[in-house]
Scaffold this active site. Structure first.
Site, PDB file in Angstrom:
ATOM      1  N   GLY A  71      -2.534   2.650  -7.643  1.00  0.00           N
ATOM      2  CA  GLY A  71      -3.649   1.770  -7.310  1.00  0.00           C
ATOM      3  C   GLY A  71      -4.773   1.858  -8.332  1.00  0.00           C
ATOM      4  N   THR A  72      -5.049   3.049  -8.822  1.00  0.00           N
ATOM      5  CA  THR A  72      -6.129   3.236  -9.791  1.00  0.00           C
ATOM      6  C   THR A  72      -5.852   2.429 -11.058  1.00  0.00           C
ATOM      7  OG1 THR A  72      -6.629   5.420  -8.914  1.00  0.00           O
ATOM      8  CG2 THR A  72      -7.372   4.967 -11.162  1.00  0.00           C
ATOM      9  N   SER A 199      -0.656   0.211  -3.779  1.00  0.00           N
ATOM     10  CA  SER A 199      -0.169   1.533  -4.157  1.00  0.00           C
ATOM     11  C   SER A 199       0.883   2.028  -3.170  1.00  0.00           C
ATOM     12  CB  SER A 199      -1.344   2.515  -4.190  1.00  0.00           C
ATOM     13  OG  SER A 199      -0.883   3.817  -4.466  1.00  0.00           O
ATOM     14  N   HIS A 201       2.057   5.022  -2.319  1.00  0.00           N
ATOM     15  CA  HIS A 201       1.895   6.220  -1.472  1.00  0.00           C
ATOM     16  C   HIS A 201       1.007   5.997  -0.256  1.00  0.00           C
ATOM     17  CE1 HIS A 201      -2.107   8.109  -2.530  1.00  0.00           C
ATOM     18  NE2 HIS A 201      -1.988   7.339  -3.602  1.00  0.00           N
ATOM     19  N   THR A 237       8.352   2.629 -20.699  1.00  0.00           N
ATOM     20  CA  THR A 237       9.594   2.602 -19.933  1.00  0.00           C
ATOM     21  C   THR A 237       9.276   2.749 -18.446  1.00  0.00           C
ATOM     22  OG1 THR A 237      10.772   3.554 -21.788  1.00  0.00           O
ATOM     23  CG2 THR A 237      11.855   3.694 -19.643  1.00  0.00           C
ATOM     24  N   CYS A 325     -16.933  16.545  -1.982  1.00  0.00           N
ATOM     25  CA  CYS A 325     -17.514  17.820  -2.386  1.00  0.00           C
ATOM     26  C   CYS A 325     -17.083  18.123  -3.808  1.00  0.00           C
ATOM     27  CB  CYS A 325     -17.020  18.928  -1.459  1.00  0.00           C
ATOM     28  SG  CYS A 325     -17.327  20.575  -2.086  1.00  0.00           S
TER      29      CYS A 325
HETATM   30  C1  PLP Z   1      -5.926   5.324  -2.555  1.00  0.00           C
HETATM   31  C2  PLP Z   1      -6.776   4.195  -3.012  1.00  0.00           C
HETATM   32  C3  PLP Z   1      -6.851   3.832  -4.375  1.00  0.00           C
HETATM   33  C4  PLP Z   1      -6.163   4.629  -5.451  1.00  0.00           C
HETATM   34  O1  PLP Z   1      -4.768   4.465  -5.456  1.00  0.00           O
HETATM   35  P1  PLP Z   1      -3.874   5.561  -6.224  1.00  0.00           P
HETATM   36  O2  PLP Z   1      -2.484   5.027  -6.160  1.00  0.00           O
HETATM   37  O3  PLP Z   1      -4.043   6.844  -5.484  1.00  0.00           O
HETATM   38  O4  PLP Z   1      -4.378   5.640  -7.633  1.00  0.00           O
HETATM   39  C5  PLP Z   1      -7.603   2.739  -4.715  1.00  0.00           C
HETATM   40  N1  PLP Z   1      -8.265   2.025  -3.794  1.00  0.00           N
HETATM   41  C6  PLP Z   1      -8.226   2.332  -2.481  1.00  0.00           C
HETATM   42  C7  PLP Z   1      -8.955   1.484  -1.501  1.00  0.00           C
HETATM   43  C8  PLP Z   1      -7.487   3.424  -2.052  1.00  0.00           C
HETATM   44  O5  PLP Z   1      -7.468   3.732  -0.744  1.00  0.00           O
END
Ligand code: PLP
Length: 384
Positions: A71-72, A199, A201, A237, A325
């Site tokens: 997602g990042t 994302s 996960h 890749t 934190c």
């Molecule tokens: C978890 C999350 C991300 C980051 O996704 P990753 O796959 O962990 O890099 C971005 N935006 C939101 C809203 C998320 O909850």
């Protein structure tokens, strides 16, 4: 000791079916999809299958999916890629105060490079007023990025209305849908988005893999250059096992969406009602109705949130708070701040985000522990 995982907005356990197809791929399908021989062809087929599974989940075309490392990266690619591709037309960008740091810090970097940034406020339940977006748009606005659902407070944004405003003005619209894809039904056309991040996960797939939906006809600059994979949009890749795992997770999310939704809505309603009835100190943060199913975010004024999380963890309950934190300094959540919640109160936040494998028994256990803990901690706070 009983263990209860209620932190699904941070990450989800990997589905057994996903592990199975990933193991199978790692073991038997190691080819490079760019190779012209049979091994390469097998890897290409696996990639295509996953692309179809993911596209089906969000009602996109397979040509509109770009696989990323999560997602990042998808957020970085959308924001930097769209801004760079349009910088000759204008320098103005718009986002909101409650975005994930993967969005906020990316905009910050563009601001440092000379782009102009407007950060939209939200109301007390975390929603953006479409009128505020209308008013913020200028002649030189080139990109708007507003998240679908917020990870901390669960509030779901009125994306179709916001997207419509951008489309009518010819402005690229991106949404960070990492919290919603795989959890609630998503149709990229109904959402009226040009770019959408997701994302694996967060919906029972593996970590380190995600995707950016890029609407056909929308041009963005790549972030990563190299061999021209992913239609030249994301070189390197491909992470075949991860992508295959995400495809399977997407297929399962689509197949079981109605059951999972019903289950999470029941759990969410039950936990919320019990907390409101049994813990007088609790206040819900975020929108009471327009929120992620199974996501309960709270503040307990007069209670120290970090200690509450530590005590819960000692009882086997995994949850999280709004405060991040770092090196012994507690930074108050920018999201709770944007809701105009006082700093001392924001420091008492708790997020319980449930998933498909949680049960009513898990809620019973949490409600055996949480009210007593809050009671004890209230006393501690008074006495100190
Ligand atoms: C978890 C999350 C991300 C980051 O996704 P990753 O796959 O962990 O890099 C971005 N935006 C939101 C809203 C998320 O909850």
């Amino acid at each position: 000791m009983k263990r209860v995982y209620m932190d699904h907005s941070a990450t989800t356990p990997v589905d057994y079916e996903v592990v199975r197809v990933m193991t199978e791929t790692l073991t038997n399908n190691f080819g490079n999809p760019s190779s012209l021989h049979a091994f390469g062809e097998e890897a290409r087929q696996a990639l295509l299958k996953a692309r179809k599974q993911l596209a089906a989940l969000i009602s996109a075309d397979i040509s509109e999916i770009v696989f990323t490392s999560g997602g990042t990266e998808a957020n970085n690619m959308a924001i930097i890629g769209a801004a760079q591709a349009r910088k000759n037309r204008g320098k103005h960008l718009i986002t909101s105060a409650i975005e994930h740091h993967a969005v906020l810090n990316t905009f910050q970097s563009l601001q440092n490079e000379g782009f102009d940034l407007t950060v939209l406020p939200v109301n007390m339940v975390g929603q953006i007023d479409p009128q505020d977006l209308q008013n913020a748009i200028r002649e030189d606005t080139i990109l708007v990025s507003l998240m679908h659902a917020n990870n901390e407070i669960g509030t779901i944004q009125m994306i179709p209305a916001l997207g419509e405003i951008c489309r009518s003005r010819g402005i690229i619209f991106h949404t960070d849908a990492v919290q919603t894809v795989g959890r609630i039904p998503i149709d990229v056309k109904e959402l009226t988005v040009d770019l959408l991040s997701l994302s694996a996960h967060k919906f029972y797939g593996p970590k380190g893999v995600g995707a950016l939906y890029v609407r056909n006809g929308v041009q963005i600059n790549p972030l990563i250059y190299g061999g021209g994979q992913e239609s030249k949009q994301r070189s390197g890749t491909e992470n075949i096992p991860g992508i295959v795992g995400m495809g399977k997770a997407a297929e399962l999310a689509e197949k079981y969406m109605p059951q999972r939704l019903e289950h999470l809505q029941l759990l969410g309603q039950t936990l919320f009602n019990r907390i409101m009835n049994e813990i007088p100190e609790a206040y819900l943060t975020g929108h009471p109705g327009a929120r992620l199913p199974g996501h309960i975010s709270l503040v307990f004024p007069g209670i120290e949130g970090q200690s509450l999380l530590t005590f819960l963890d000692a009882e086997g309950i995994a949850a999280s708070g709004g405060a991040a934190c770092s090196s012994n300094s507690f930074a108050v959540s920018h999201v709770l701040k944007a809701l105009s919640i006082r700093e001392e109160v924001a420091a008492s936040s708790l997020r319980l985000s449930m998933g498909k494998d949680n049960s009513i028994e898990d809620i019973d256990y949490v409600m055996d522990v949480l009210p007593k803990l809050v009671e004890r901690m209230k006393l501690l706070w008074v006495l100190q």
